[in-house]
Design an enzyme around this catalytic site. Structure first.
Site, PDB file in Angstrom:
ATOM      1  N   HIS A  75       4.054  33.280 -27.359  1.00 56.55           N
ATOM      2  CA  HIS A  75       3.697  35.142 -27.650  1.00 56.55           C
ATOM      3  C   HIS A  75       3.041  35.407 -26.454  1.00 56.55           C
ATOM      4  O   HIS A  75       3.295  36.271 -25.160  1.00 56.55           O
ATOM      5  CB  HIS A  75       3.863  36.349 -28.308  1.00 56.55           C
ATOM      6  CG  HIS A  75       4.621  36.387 -29.410  1.00 56.55           C
ATOM      7  ND1 HIS A  75       5.384  36.662 -28.821  1.00 56.55           N
ATOM      8  CD2 HIS A  75       5.301  35.339 -30.685  1.00 56.55           C
ATOM      9  CE1 HIS A  75       6.668  37.266 -30.269  1.00 56.55           C
ATOM     10  NE2 HIS A  75       6.506  36.405 -31.603  1.00 56.55           N
ATOM     11  N   HIS A  84       5.550  29.256 -31.821  1.00 57.71           N
ATOM     12  CA  HIS A  84       6.528  30.915 -31.535  1.00 57.71           C
ATOM     13  C   HIS A  84       4.720  31.468 -31.162  1.00 57.71           C
ATOM     14  O   HIS A  84       5.334  32.225 -30.657  1.00 57.71           O
ATOM     15  CB  HIS A  84       6.411  30.454 -33.046  1.00 57.71           C
ATOM     16  CG  HIS A  84       6.870  31.686 -33.141  1.00 57.71           C
ATOM     17  ND1 HIS A  84       8.364  32.616 -33.909  1.00 57.71           N
ATOM     18  CD2 HIS A  84       6.167  33.526 -33.174  1.00 57.71           C
ATOM     19  CE1 HIS A  84       8.741  33.465 -33.530  1.00 57.71           C
ATOM     20  NE2 HIS A  84       7.625  34.651 -33.202  1.00 57.71           N
ATOM     21  N   GLU A  85       3.882  31.246 -32.136  1.00 55.10           N
ATOM     22  CA  GLU A  85       2.771  32.337 -31.219  1.00 55.10           C
ATOM     23  C   GLU A  85       2.161  32.299 -30.044  1.00 55.10           C
ATOM     24  O   GLU A  85       1.827  32.781 -29.304  1.00 55.10           O
ATOM     25  CB  GLU A  85       1.914  32.142 -32.284  1.00 55.10           C
ATOM     26  CG  GLU A  85       2.261  32.658 -33.815  1.00 55.10           C
ATOM     27  CD  GLU A  85       3.123  34.351 -34.215  1.00 55.10           C
ATOM     28  OE1 GLU A  85       2.705  35.003 -33.143  1.00 55.10           O
ATOM     29  OE2 GLU A  85       3.522  34.032 -35.118  1.00 55.10           O
ATOM     30  N   GLN A 107       1.679  41.403 -29.354  1.00 55.85           N
ATOM     31  CA  GLN A 107       2.888  41.419 -29.842  1.00 55.85           C
ATOM     32  C   GLN A 107       2.247  43.359 -30.185  1.00 55.85           C
ATOM     33  O   GLN A 107       3.292  44.040 -30.154  1.00 55.85           O
ATOM     34  CB  GLN A 107       3.769  41.438 -30.692  1.00 55.85           C
ATOM     35  CG  GLN A 107       4.318  39.499 -30.850  1.00 55.85           C
ATOM     36  CD  GLN A 107       4.204  39.032 -32.482  1.00 55.85           C
ATOM     37  OE1 GLN A 107       3.818  38.565 -32.742  1.00 55.85           O
ATOM     38  NE2 GLN A 107       5.357  39.575 -32.910  1.00 55.85           N
ATOM     39  N   CYS A 146      10.837  37.329 -35.960  1.00 48.86           N
ATOM     40  CA  CYS A 146       9.766  37.560 -35.651  1.00 48.86           C
ATOM     41  C   CYS A 146       9.334  39.037 -35.447  1.00 48.86           C
ATOM     42  O   CYS A 146      10.431  39.420 -35.662  1.00 48.86           O
ATOM     43  CB  CYS A 146       9.939  37.571 -33.637  1.00 48.86           C
ATOM     44  SG  CYS A 146       8.541  38.202 -32.174  1.00 48.86           S
ATOM     45  N   LEU A 147       8.544  39.192 -35.391  1.00 50.49           N
ATOM     46  CA  LEU A 147       8.399  40.661 -35.877  1.00 50.49           C
ATOM     47  C   LEU A 147       8.545  42.012 -34.923  1.00 50.49           C
ATOM     48  O   LEU A 147       8.739  42.612 -35.000  1.00 50.49           O
ATOM     49  CB  LEU A 147       6.512  41.265 -36.413  1.00 50.49           C
ATOM     50  CG  LEU A 147       6.094  40.588 -37.804  1.00 50.49           C
ATOM     51  CD1 LEU A 147       4.874  41.174 -37.530  1.00 50.49           C
ATOM     52  CD2 LEU A 147       7.012  40.804 -38.706  1.00 50.49           C
ATOM     53  N   GLY A 202       3.046  35.036 -39.165  1.00 52.43           N
ATOM     54  CA  GLY A 202       1.907  35.536 -37.661  1.00 52.43           C
ATOM     55  C   GLY A 202       2.053  36.247 -36.459  1.00 52.43           C
ATOM     56  O   GLY A 202       3.369  37.485 -36.739  1.00 52.43           O
TER      57      GLY A 202
HETATM   58 ZN   LIG Z   1       7.368  36.344 -32.477  1.00 49.46          ZN
END
Ligand SMILES: [Zn+2]
Length: 189
Positions: free
Chosen positions: A158, A154-155, A71, A112-113, A66
Site C-alpha cells: 500500500h 500487503h501493507e 488508505q 482489503c479494507l 492491518g
Molecule cells: Zn489493504
C-alpha cells in the site's frame, strides 16, 4: 488487510486504549489516490502518534488486521496492524524497510479494507524480516511468518501505491473495479 474469518469472529467489547479517537475515511479501490507512493516520516511526533492511534481505531472499527496510511489518504510511511486472536496487540510500524524475505512462498486468501467484499488468493514470501520505528521512534526488528508476514507485505505494498488486486488477473481486476464503482454510485445516490 482484512481476513475473511475476521468478519464473523467475536470482537472484544473492551474500552479502547486510545482516546480521543477518530474514525478515518478509508479510500476505496479504484480511487487513484491509492496509487500514491508514501514519503518517509521525518519525525515521530504527536502528529504521527495521533495518526497511528486513529488508524488503529479505524482498523478495529472496520474489522481489519492491518491498515496503511495510504488508505486513509495520508501519504507517509505508517502502517498499523493487529494479527492477534484477541485484537488487543496493535503494532505501529513507521518507515518499514524489508531486510530479508524467504524464497519459500505461501498462497493465502487476502482481503482489503479498500476493496470491500473481495477476497482472493495472493502468493507472497512465507517469511520476512523488517525493521521499522515504533510510535516512540525506537527501531524495532520483526521476524514474521504466516498471517503476520502476509499482512506486512500487503501493507508495505500500500505504501508503494499497490493494492492486492493488482496481483490478480486483468479479467478479475476489471470485474472487481466494475463491481466497486457500481456500489459507490449506489451509495452516492
Ligand atoms: Zn489493504
Amino acid at each position: 488487510m482484512r481476513l475473511f474469518i475476521s468478519q464473523t469472529s467475536p470482537r472484544t467489547a473492551k474500552k479502547r486504549q486510545y482516546s480521543p479517537m477518530a474514525i478515518l475515511t478509508i479510500l476505496s479501490y479504484p480511487d487513484p489516490r491509492l496509487h500514491t507512493v508514501a514519503k518517509p516520516v521525518a519525525v515521530v511526533d504527536d502528529r504521527i502518534r495521533t495518526l497511528a492511534a486513529d488508524m488503529i481505531e479505524t482498523m478495529y472499527e472496520s474489522k481489519g488486521v492491518g491498515l496503511a496510511a495510504t488508505q486513509v489518504n495520508v501519504h507517509e510511511r505508517v502502517v498499523v496492524m493487529d494479527v492477534s486472536e484477541e485484537h488487543n496487540q496493535p503494532l505501529v510500524m513507521i518507515n518499514p524497510e524489508l531486510l530479508w524475505k524467504s524464497d519459500e512462498r505461501i498462497k493465502g486468501e487476502e482481503g482489503c479494507l479498500s476493496v470491500p467484499g473481495v477476497f482472493d488468493n495472493v502468493e507472497r514470501a512465507a517469511q520476512v524480516r523488517i525493521q521499522a520505528l515504533d510510535e516512540h521512534g525506537n527501531m524495532q526488528t520483526y521476524e514474521a511468518d504466516g498471517l503476520m508476514a502476509v499482512c506486512i507485505q500487503h501493507e508495505m505494498d500500500h505504501l508503494m501505491g499497490k493494492v492486492f488486486v493488482e496481483y490478480l488477473s486483468l479479467l478479475k481486476r476489471t470485474r472487481i473495479r466494475g463491481k466497486l464503482v457500481k456500489a459507490q454510485r449506489e451509495l452516492e445516490r
